[in-house]
Scaffold this active site. Structure first.
Site, PDB file in Angstrom:
ATOM      1  CG  ASP A  21       0.430 -15.643 -24.876  1.00 12.56           C
ATOM      2  OD1 ASP A  21       0.989 -15.187 -23.866  1.00 12.56           O
ATOM      3  OD2 ASP A  21       0.280 -14.972 -25.920  1.00 12.56           O
ATOM      4  CE  LYS A  24       6.069 -19.419 -21.810  1.00  5.97           C
ATOM      5  NZ  LYS A  24       5.218 -19.107 -22.951  1.00  5.97           N
ATOM      6  N   GLY A  25       3.224 -21.085 -16.978  1.00  2.00           N
ATOM      7  CA  GLY A  25       3.166 -20.826 -15.535  1.00  2.00           C
ATOM      8  C   GLY A  25       2.420 -21.923 -14.798  1.00  2.00           C
ATOM      9  N   GLY A  50       4.024 -12.912 -19.720  1.00  2.46           N
ATOM     10  CA  GLY A  50       2.869 -12.723 -18.840  1.00  2.46           C
ATOM     11  C   GLY A  50       2.347 -14.061 -18.403  1.00  2.46           C
ATOM     12  CG  HIS A  51       3.920 -15.937 -15.298  1.00  2.56           C
ATOM     13  ND1 HIS A  51       5.205 -15.762 -15.737  1.00  2.56           N
ATOM     14  CD2 HIS A  51       3.878 -15.434 -14.054  1.00  2.56           C
ATOM     15  CE1 HIS A  51       5.901 -15.181 -14.786  1.00  2.56           C
ATOM     16  NE2 HIS A  51       5.124 -14.968 -13.754  1.00  2.56           N
ATOM     17  CD  GLN A 241       9.373 -13.617 -24.386  1.00  2.00           C
ATOM     18  OE1 GLN A 241      10.560 -13.847 -24.305  1.00  2.00           O
ATOM     19  NE2 GLN A 241       8.722 -12.941 -23.478  1.00  2.00           N
ATOM     20  CB  ALA A 317      -1.237 -12.064 -19.171  1.00  3.92           C
ATOM     21  NE  ARG A 321      -0.341  -7.046 -28.318  1.00  8.27           N
ATOM     22  CZ  ARG A 321       0.854  -7.254 -28.866  1.00  8.27           C
ATOM     23  NH1 ARG A 321       1.133  -6.759 -30.051  1.00  8.27           N
ATOM     24  NH2 ARG A 321       1.765  -7.973 -28.238  1.00  8.27           N
ATOM     25  CG  ASP A 351     -10.783 -27.088 -21.437  1.00 11.13           C
ATOM     26  OD1 ASP A 351      -9.588 -26.823 -21.712  1.00 11.13           O
ATOM     27  OD2 ASP A 351     -11.536 -26.291 -20.858  1.00 11.13           O
ATOM     28  CB  VAL A 430      -3.782 -33.587 -21.159  1.00  8.33           C
ATOM     29  CG1 VAL A 430      -4.765 -32.885 -22.089  1.00  8.33           C
ATOM     30  CG2 VAL A 430      -2.880 -34.538 -21.952  1.00  8.33           C
TER      31      VAL A 430
HETATM   32  P1  IMO Z   1       4.711 -15.271 -22.771  1.00  9.05           P
HETATM   33  O1  IMO Z   1       5.880 -15.488 -21.869  1.00  9.05           O
HETATM   34  C1  IMO Z   1       3.182 -14.141 -26.676  1.00  9.05           C
HETATM   35  C2  IMO Z   1       5.565 -11.298 -29.021  1.00  9.05           C
HETATM   36  C3  IMO Z   1       4.964  -9.930 -29.256  1.00  9.05           C
HETATM   37  C4  IMO Z   1       5.594  -9.576 -30.591  1.00  9.05           C
HETATM   38  C5  IMO Z   1       6.995 -10.181 -30.478  1.00  9.05           C
HETATM   39  C6  IMO Z   1       8.057  -9.171 -30.077  1.00  9.05           C
HETATM   40  O2  IMO Z   1       3.491 -14.740 -22.118  1.00  9.05           O
HETATM   41  O3  IMO Z   1       4.436 -16.517 -23.576  1.00  9.05           O
HETATM   42  P2  IMO Z   1       8.686  -8.012 -27.745  1.00  9.05           P
HETATM   43  O4  IMO Z   1       7.868  -7.133 -26.850  1.00  9.05           O
HETATM   44  O5  IMO Z   1       9.169  -9.265 -27.094  1.00  9.05           O
HETATM   45  O6  IMO Z   1       9.780  -7.274 -28.469  1.00  9.05           O
HETATM   46  O7  IMO Z   1       7.640  -8.457 -28.910  1.00  9.05           O
HETATM   47  O8  IMO Z   1       6.905 -11.210 -29.507  1.00  9.05           O
HETATM   48  N1  IMO Z   1       5.644 -11.694 -27.598  1.00  9.05           N
HETATM   49  C7  IMO Z   1       4.833 -12.614 -27.026  1.00  9.05           C
HETATM   50  N2  IMO Z   1       3.779 -13.274 -27.518  1.00  9.05           N
HETATM   51  N3  IMO Z   1       3.581 -14.374 -25.417  1.00  9.05           N
HETATM   52  C8  IMO Z   1       4.673 -13.754 -24.921  1.00  9.05           C
HETATM   53  O9  IMO Z   1       5.213 -14.082 -23.737  1.00  9.05           O
HETATM   54  C9  IMO Z   1       5.324 -12.767 -25.705  1.00  9.05           C
HETATM   55  N4  IMO Z   1       6.369 -11.931 -25.519  1.00  9.05           N
HETATM   56  C10 IMO Z   1       6.573 -11.300 -26.693  1.00  9.05           C
HETATM   57  O10 IMO Z   1       3.564  -9.986 -29.333  1.00  9.05           O
HETATM   58  O11 IMO Z   1       4.923 -10.255 -31.640  1.00  9.05           O
HETATM   59 MG    MG Z   2       1.927 -13.620 -23.076  1.00  7.10          MG
END
Ligand code: IMO
Ligand code: MG
Length: 444
Positions: A21, A24-25, A50-51, A241, A317, A321, A351, A430
């Protein structure tokens, strides 16, 4: 006359340096705007990512379609390392169409990518239910990612290419039977019950989406990507991730089920490593995490953490949660940079500060000792070492001019740069807000 060597293209990787989170998108979008890439390729993970991308009034939340969907001339690849959720894929393609972006002719899915089955999300929930009895939930996204990758390792997964073969139905039935037996085991042994109507609904939706998927361009995407590279075109590999969620180097078992590190780009796309050029790491000016496990940088003041959630819109996204919020964790960041070899860094949400003083985590302690190395398990961390520096409160929202920054934010950025100076990284840009234009360049 001497023949000139053919100029080949490069792959640049964009990936998360924290717990996901990081935004990256948005950075992928900015890199695409410069026009040096012909495609964006996902190399691992699935619809757990999720982006959200905002374009004027339009916002698109993608999970499986690669970022960059608002760029009309970009191709998209879903590589062999990805576990594909057919329902999400078809839904996103149709949502994009409604927004005026038809990606079907520009999207290539590896026939070697793996298919997430309709029972994988239930198995994901079942395993979490079992873990919750021990108070050790991973807090997964419930997208079936872990079960899908475990089927890959057990060599019983359905490949995307299977969808087009005559024995697909038979293979699918066999796998579903196996999954049903597993679910029955979870029911008998751990009391995990699922409403059969829910399963029926999931199967119907899945069947429909798989049928739709047959119309998409399923191919040897590794060959196509290598062809583009040999034509001198560059490609962006999109990480999902982040390093701290890497299956091998994150805080196991509170991790995702794939390798998130850029070292996995070559395997997940099927390209030789000679093509990997820039390694762009993305971080936020503070830290967040969602899911189970320890989170050493967490802000202890509950009201302040809530304020960060609100100001930074730190709600998932994918799952909605709320994310735990923490100070910038330089100890974890240095570990992530060292592992990934990030040589260019994007800092997002700079910011969001809220206070007149910010803390930064510079070290971890375990049992009274200051740790020299990153610990095996984060629950071994019993304390953190912090430094306090001036904050910039509510200033700098949407700032696009480096020269107009508040001196506190400028000195925070210089402080980060100094703390990372031995790692040979450049802070590229930034981010200062939600809109795609809300950022400024930092290092030349
Ligand atoms: P983006 O690409 C934040 C976390 C889950 C959980 C752990 C395992 O948006 O950065 P999973 O469903 O992958 O087996 O869950 O990884 N998790 C993420 N946390 N951003 C994500 O993706 C995540 N994808 C999985 O909350 O702790
Ligand atoms: Mg995410």
């Amino acid at each position: 006359m001497k023949k000139l060597a053919k100029k080949e293209g490069f792959i640049d990787a964009v990936f998360g340096l924290q717990w996901g989170d990081e935004g990256k998108g948005k950075n992928i979008d900015a890199l695409l705007q410069k026009g040096n890439y012909c495609a964006v390729a996902r190399f691992h993970g699935g619809a757990n990512a999720g982006h959200s991308i905002k374009l004027g009034e339009k916002t698109f939340v993608g999970h499986i379609v690669p970022s960059g969907c608002f760029h009309k001339n970009i191709e998209f690849y879903i590589g062999s390392g990805v576990v594909v959720d057919a329902v999400s894929l078809i839904k996103e393609i149709s949502e994009l169409k409604e927004l005026g972006f038809d990606v079907t002719k520009r999207l290539y899915i590896s026939n070697r990518a793996k298919l997430v089955s309709y029972l994988h999300p239930f198995l994901d929930q079942a395993d979490e239910h079992k873990r919750s009895k021990l108070g050790a939930k991973v807090g997964t996204t419930s997208r079936g990612i872990g079960p899908a990758y475990s089927d890959v390792r057990m060599r019983r997964a359905l490949l995307i290419g299977d969808v087009l073969l005559p024995d697909f139905e038979e293979k699918e039935k066999d796998l579903s039977e196996f999954h049903t037996n597993l679910l029955n085991m979870y029911k008998e042994k751990y009391g995990f019950e699922i409403d059969s109507v829910k399963i029926k609904e999931a199967k119907e939706k899945w069947d429909k989406s798989v049928k739709e998927m047959k119309k998409l361009q399923v191919c040897d995407s590794s060959f196509l990507i290598r062809k583009r590279l040999s034509e001198g075109k560059n490609i962006l590999a999109e990480g999902a991730q982040a390093v701290m969620l890497d299956i091998d180097f994150g805080d196991y078992p509170n991790v995702t089920a794939s390798n998130t590190l850029p070292a996995n780009v070559c395997l997940g796309l099927g390209i030789p490593h000679k093509y990997l050029r820039h390694v762009y790491g993305v971080m936020k000016a503070y830290t967040t995490k969602v899911g189970g496990g320890s989170f050493p940088p967490r802000i202890k003041d509950e009201a302040l953490e809530k304020a960060f959630q609100k100001a930074g819109n730190e709600f998932g996204a994918t799952t909605g949660r709320s994310r735990m919020c923490g100070w910038l964790d330089l100890f974890a960041l240095r570990y992530a940079i060292g592992l990934s070899g990030a040589n260019k860094i994007f800092i997002n949400k700079a910011d969001i500060c809220l206070t007149d003083k910010v803390k930064v985590i510079t070290g971890y302690k375990s049992g009274g000792k200051i740790l020299k190395e990153f610990p095996l398990y984060l629950n071994q961390v019993t304390g953190v070492i912090t430094e306090t520096i001036p904050g910039w409160g509510d200033a700098n929202h949407g700032e696009k001019n480096k020269k107009k920054l508040s001196p506190e934010l400028a000195s925070y950025l210089n402080y980060i740069k100094k703390k990372l100076s031995d790692l040979n990284v450049k802070i590229i840009s930034v981010g200062t807000g939600k809109d795609r234009e809300d950022f400024f360049n930092w290092d030349k």
